[in-house]
Design a protein around this motif. Sequence first.
Motif, PDB file in Angstrom:
ATOM      1  N   LEU A 110      -9.365  10.098  11.247  1.00 24.84           N
ATOM      2  CA  LEU A 110      -9.208   9.070  11.989  1.00 24.84           C
ATOM      3  C   LEU A 110      -9.560   9.349  13.244  1.00 24.84           C
ATOM      4  N   ALA A 111      -9.259  10.541  13.951  1.00 25.21           N
ATOM      5  CA  ALA A 111      -9.869  10.838  15.046  1.00 25.21           C
ATOM      6  C   ALA A 111     -11.220  11.224  15.274  1.00 25.21           C
ATOM      7  N   TYR A 112     -11.861  11.593  13.991  1.00 25.43           N
ATOM      8  CA  TYR A 112     -13.424  11.479  14.293  1.00 25.43           C
ATOM      9  C   TYR A 112     -13.956  10.300  14.345  1.00 25.43           C
ATOM     10  N   PHE A 113     -13.447   9.271  13.527  1.00 30.27           N
ATOM     11  CA  PHE A 113     -13.894   7.739  13.432  1.00 30.27           C
ATOM     12  C   PHE A 113     -13.641   7.012  14.653  1.00 30.27           C
ATOM     13  N   GLU A 160      -0.398  -7.503  12.986  1.00 28.34           N
ATOM     14  CA  GLU A 160       0.396  -7.935  14.261  1.00 28.34           C
ATOM     15  C   GLU A 160       1.927  -7.117  14.309  1.00 28.34           C
ATOM     16  N   ASP A 161       2.484  -7.230  13.217  1.00 27.69           N
ATOM     17  CA  ASP A 161       4.090  -6.996  13.083  1.00 27.69           C
ATOM     18  C   ASP A 161       3.937  -5.500  12.593  1.00 27.69           C
ATOM     19  N   GLU A 162       2.828  -4.526  12.534  1.00 29.74           N
ATOM     20  CA  GLU A 162       3.176  -3.392  12.042  1.00 29.74           C
ATOM     21  C   GLU A 162       2.577  -2.496  13.259  1.00 29.74           C
ATOM     22  N   GLN A 163       3.361  -1.274  13.440  1.00 29.27           N
ATOM     23  CA  GLN A 163       3.224  -0.442  14.418  1.00 29.27           C
ATOM     24  C   GLN A 163       2.350   0.973  13.886  1.00 29.27           C
ATOM     25  N   ASP A 164       2.390   1.134  12.874  1.00 26.76           N
ATOM     26  CA  ASP A 164       1.751   2.561  12.340  1.00 26.76           C
ATOM     27  C   ASP A 164       0.123   1.856  12.160  1.00 26.76           C
ATOM     28  N   TRP A 165      -0.547   3.106  12.004  1.00 26.44           N
ATOM     29  CA  TRP A 165      -1.850   2.718  12.033  1.00 26.44           C
ATOM     30  C   TRP A 165      -2.365   2.814  10.424  1.00 26.44           C
ATOM     31  N   ASN A 191       8.567  -6.637  -6.452  1.00 31.34           N
ATOM     32  CA  ASN A 191       9.598  -7.582  -6.530  1.00 31.34           C
ATOM     33  C   ASN A 191      10.249  -7.793  -5.162  1.00 31.34           C
ATOM     34  N   VAL A 192      10.459  -9.214  -4.734  1.00 32.38           N
ATOM     35  CA  VAL A 192      10.823  -9.330  -3.363  1.00 32.38           C
ATOM     36  C   VAL A 192      12.216  -9.174  -3.119  1.00 32.38           C
ATOM     37  N   LYS A 193      12.966  -9.129  -4.477  1.00 30.39           N
ATOM     38  CA  LYS A 193      14.441  -8.695  -4.105  1.00 30.39           C
ATOM     39  C   LYS A 193      14.726  -7.395  -4.484  1.00 30.39           C
ATOM     40  N   SER A 194      14.300  -6.686  -5.410  1.00 29.88           N
ATOM     41  CA  SER A 194      14.491  -5.356  -5.533  1.00 29.88           C
ATOM     42  C   SER A 194      13.526  -4.423  -4.986  1.00 29.88           C
ATOM     43  N   TYR A 195      12.208  -4.864  -4.684  1.00 27.82           N
ATOM     44  CA  TYR A 195      11.278  -4.098  -4.281  1.00 27.82           C
ATOM     45  C   TYR A 195      10.809  -3.054  -5.141  1.00 27.82           C
ATOM     46  N   ASN A 196      11.178  -3.284  -6.384  1.00 25.01           N
ATOM     47  CA  ASN A 196      10.516  -2.322  -7.597  1.00 25.01           C
ATOM     48  C   ASN A 196       9.012  -2.851  -7.499  1.00 25.01           C
ATOM     49  N   LYS A 197       8.380  -1.723  -7.900  1.00 25.06           N
ATOM     50  CA  LYS A 197       6.913  -2.142  -8.145  1.00 25.06           C
ATOM     51  C   LYS A 197       6.494  -2.517  -9.432  1.00 25.06           C
ATOM     52  N   LEU A 198       5.723  -3.631  -9.714  1.00 26.69           N
ATOM     53  CA  LEU A 198       5.351  -4.168 -10.815  1.00 26.69           C
ATOM     54  C   LEU A 198       4.322  -3.471 -11.573  1.00 26.69           C
ATOM     55  N   THR A 199       3.423  -3.027 -10.840  1.00 26.48           N
ATOM     56  CA  THR A 199       2.381  -2.226 -11.447  1.00 26.48           C
ATOM     57  C   THR A 199       1.754  -1.155 -10.113  1.00 26.48           C
ATOM     58  N   ASP A 200       1.386  -0.113 -10.766  1.00 26.89           N
ATOM     59  CA  ASP A 200       0.689   0.756  -9.599  1.00 26.89           C
ATOM     60  C   ASP A 200      -0.995   0.570  -9.602  1.00 26.89           C
ATOM     61  N   HIS A 201      -1.325  -0.406 -10.533  1.00 25.13           N
ATOM     62  CA  HIS A 201      -2.873  -0.650 -10.409  1.00 25.13           C
ATOM     63  C   HIS A 201      -3.347  -1.362  -9.156  1.00 25.13           C
ATOM     64  N   ILE A 202      -2.338  -1.778  -8.429  1.00 25.04           N
ATOM     65  CA  ILE A 202      -3.008  -2.516  -7.001  1.00 25.04           C
ATOM     66  C   ILE A 202      -2.728  -1.653  -5.892  1.00 25.04           C
ATOM     67  N   GLU A 203      -3.467  -1.420  -4.973  1.00 24.52           N
ATOM     68  CA  GLU A 203      -3.163  -0.701  -3.852  1.00 24.52           C
ATOM     69  C   GLU A 203      -4.076  -1.011  -2.942  1.00 24.52           C
ATOM     70  N   ILE A 204      -3.683  -1.538  -1.659  1.00 25.99           N
ATOM     71  CA  ILE A 204      -4.590  -1.975  -0.701  1.00 25.99           C
ATOM     72  C   ILE A 204      -4.081  -1.370   0.707  1.00 25.99           C
ATOM     73  N   HIS A 205      -5.100  -0.551   1.325  1.00 19.95           N
ATOM     74  CA  HIS A 205      -4.685   0.025   2.524  1.00 19.95           C
ATOM     75  C   HIS A 205      -5.482  -0.569   3.735  1.00 19.95           C
ATOM     76  N   PHE A 206      -4.877  -0.546   4.662  1.00 22.12           N
ATOM     77  CA  PHE A 206      -5.328  -0.960   6.168  1.00 22.12           C
ATOM     78  C   PHE A 206      -5.325   0.156   7.207  1.00 22.12           C
ATOM     79  N   LEU A 207      -6.274   0.746   7.649  1.00 21.36           N
ATOM     80  CA  LEU A 207      -6.253   1.838   8.725  1.00 21.36           C
ATOM     81  C   LEU A 207      -6.780   1.131   9.953  1.00 21.36           C
ATOM     82  N   GLU A 208      -6.034   1.136  10.914  1.00 17.82           N
ATOM     83  CA  GLU A 208      -6.251   0.318  12.163  1.00 17.82           C
ATOM     84  C   GLU A 208      -6.583   1.148  13.351  1.00 17.82           C
ATOM     85  N   LEU A 209      -7.701   1.646  13.762  1.00 22.10           N
ATOM     86  CA  LEU A 209      -8.242   2.548  14.631  1.00 22.10           C
ATOM     87  C   LEU A 209      -7.611   2.448  16.104  1.00 22.10           C
TER      88      LEU A 209
END
Length: 299
Positions: free
Chosen positions: A176-179, A127-132, A140-158
């Motif tokens: 995305l246009a196709y689907f 709800e708080d995101e505008q991009d698809w 890290n919640v303060k520096s926003y440095n990534k702890l590891t690149d092993h986790i990546e979760i994508h949400f594509l909202e048509l």
Amino acid sequence: MENFNRLNDLYFKKLLGDKNRKNLTLSFLNAILNKDEREYFTDITFLDKDNEPLTLDGKLSKLDIRADLNDGTQVDIEVQVCPFKFMAERSLYYWSKMYSEQLEKSAEYKKLKKAIAINLLAFDYLEDEQDWHNIYNLLNVKSYNKLTDHIEIHFLELPKFTLKDMRKIRTSEAWLAYFSGRYTKKELEEIAMTTPAIKEAVEFENTFLQDKIERRAYEQREKAIRDYYSYMSAYKEEGLEQGLKQGLKQGLQQGLQQGKLEEKFRTATNLLKMGFDIETISKAVELSREKIQELSEKK
């Protein structure tokens, strides 16, 4: 065929979950993961075929394409048509299984590979995101440095997707246009002229629809989804109506509570039919595992 649903689980899995068309899956993944020519995934091995629907009785089934990429990266592609408010928890749960199962091959943590979950949704979820397209990592919640690149979760909202310029279309936008199903045959042909993978997808779609057996299976899945929406709407209205007929505030509350409980039972039954495990359903609908097991034995 008008109103063809390209997110139908049977069709989607045949399109992107078949080794004979792995070039299309690689096109989709490289585009969504924004890989350039130096980083392109060049091969894919499909895994976990147990999640593929085996019956044609119209039951809903969750789609889950699991695969290994040529550099060892683990990937999970899931399509969700019906709104589901615990999508983040569910995606994280399946991501964790995908990541931890690597230790069955080797007990050395240093050999663990990146795991990517991609959720293609037919409804607005964030709800708080505008991009698809939104990507989540472990930061890290303060520096926003990534702890590891092993986790990546994508949400594509048509529903949030809009094609801005047909002449400068990116491959990820073409997919995305196709689907999305919102573009005409002529517009898809124009997209296909600049994106060969979409041209091949459209050709496969035409072949799929000409196969009477495949088309019948597709139609049964679509009917199951329509019935699900219809039943859920009716249950909600029934619970509210029963409460209103009480006439008193106490009666209204009792009616609504009863309606919610019945809705939980029916939702749990539908989720069982969709292939979810008992633990996940128990958390999602807030019913005991024993009750879910009892419903499972009755379905």
